[in-house]
Design an enzyme around this catalytic site. Sequence first.
Site, short mmCIF file in Angstrom:
data_model
loop_
_atom_site.label_atom_id
_atom_site.label_comp_id
_atom_site.label_asym_id
_atom_site.label_seq_id
_atom_site.Cartn_x
_atom_site.Cartn_y
_atom_site.Cartn_z
N GLU A 164 0.80 -1.22 0.00
CA GLU A 164 0.00 0.00 0.00
C GLU A 164 0.84 1.28 0.00
OE1 GLU A 164 -2.71 -0.51 3.30
OE2 GLU A 164 -3.80 -2.10 2.29
N GLU A 349 -5.13 -8.85 0.39
CA GLU A 349 -5.76 -8.59 1.69
C GLU A 349 -7.25 -8.40 1.48
OE1 GLU A 349 -4.35 -5.25 4.05
OE2 GLU A 349 -2.27 -5.85 3.73
#
Length: 442
Positions: A164, A349
């Site tokens: 991220e 995720e």
Amino acid sequence: MKKFPEGFLWGVATSSYQIEGSPFADGAGMSIWHTFSHTPGNVKNGDNGNVACDHYNRWREDVEIMKKLGVRAYRFSVSWPRVLPEGTGRVNQKGLDFYDRLVDALLKNEIVPFVTLYHWDLPFELQLKGGWANRESAWWFGEYAKVLFERLGDRVKYWATFNEPWVVAVVGHLFGVHAPGTRDIYVTFHVVHNLLRAHAKAVKIFRDTVKDGKIGLVFNNGAFSPASEKAEDVLAAKFLHQFNNYPLFLEPIYKGNYPELVLERLGEFFPRDYEKDMDEIRQPLDFVGMNYYAGHLVKYDPDSPTKVSFVSRNIPKTEMGWEIEPEGLYRLLKSLKEEYNPSEVYVTENGAAFKDEVVDGRVHDPERIEYLKAHIEQVWRAIQDGIPVKGYFVWSLLDNFEWAEGYTKRFGIVYVDFKTQKRIIKSSGYWYSEVVKENGLK
Ligand code: IFM
């Protein structure tokens, strides 16, 4: 029965600072999450990662749990300051040994290791030199990556450079809610650019060191829908997609420039001559990692600096306050294929925080089961449409340190009693175990 392709990689995910604890064990250096979480006011209840899930000492038990669940892969991250306490230079063998043992234990139990190089715990020594805002960070990261490729590359075949990067840049350097807690819009976009440069450096080194492995990048993504069909609302959703989601990084990697609307609205904040780095940034990826949690309704807002604001919906939310929109995952997988057509995609995720309670020694979490089921169905749907999704990872294996939220949010399919460190597999854990065993959903 919704069957998944043979060999589909069903996994669970964690990250170093969120679970390991023992931040200084065996000669490790300090990370920016240590300094940030120890600074009063940054994390709820003054929580920090000093102990977390004590995974640094209990990793054998955690591998046993994964074995019991039958998961096929484990996505975890390496703590850079454990391996290079000063960030560059001196290698701490004992820190490396920890990950070496973990990898061996996983392989012995037929669990595929999926390693993230950077999940936010930068060595503090490097922050003192400006951290990701410093152009040299690309070389620092390359050096660190090389140490790991050389030590683990014979056994680890799946590598992600960054988890991220948008969160690293924006939440850490614009909102100041994550380490290092900076609030500067110019620094933010210099960080975006340096993360891409660092990623590219690591990919180049990887191609020379690990011949039979795959390397990719993992992005946070939200499903942004316009509040109306008005052109300005549609544009607001499009801008957020380009800025918050994978295009911010994939557009440079695949096409050699930042996304159009990002440049239009935020271009002035990027390094002046960023274009000169684009050739180097365009390193082919082996896979794209898609993290997904929630959907958002958005509208044009003339008063906001980015001309966008969020509209709250009266739909089910998780404990984080995130709106549950499983179909958003399907839409993102589809748009990813349409926009960049990556050869492989992993949902790296997906998961949810809910209020879990231990009752008679068990944790019953039907809401999490429902959440996971609805999202896995959308992954299945994407595969039926020919989108090359090769794996899915639940966030998270364990309840853990949820950054600025401290220990107040539980994402695990395994409950952790933070006082005793006792682990209890939640009903969602048993449910997921069946999905893995059946290689699909009933
Ligand atoms: O806990 C985080 C993780 O570190 C990165 N992705 C989102 C998760 C939930 O907020």
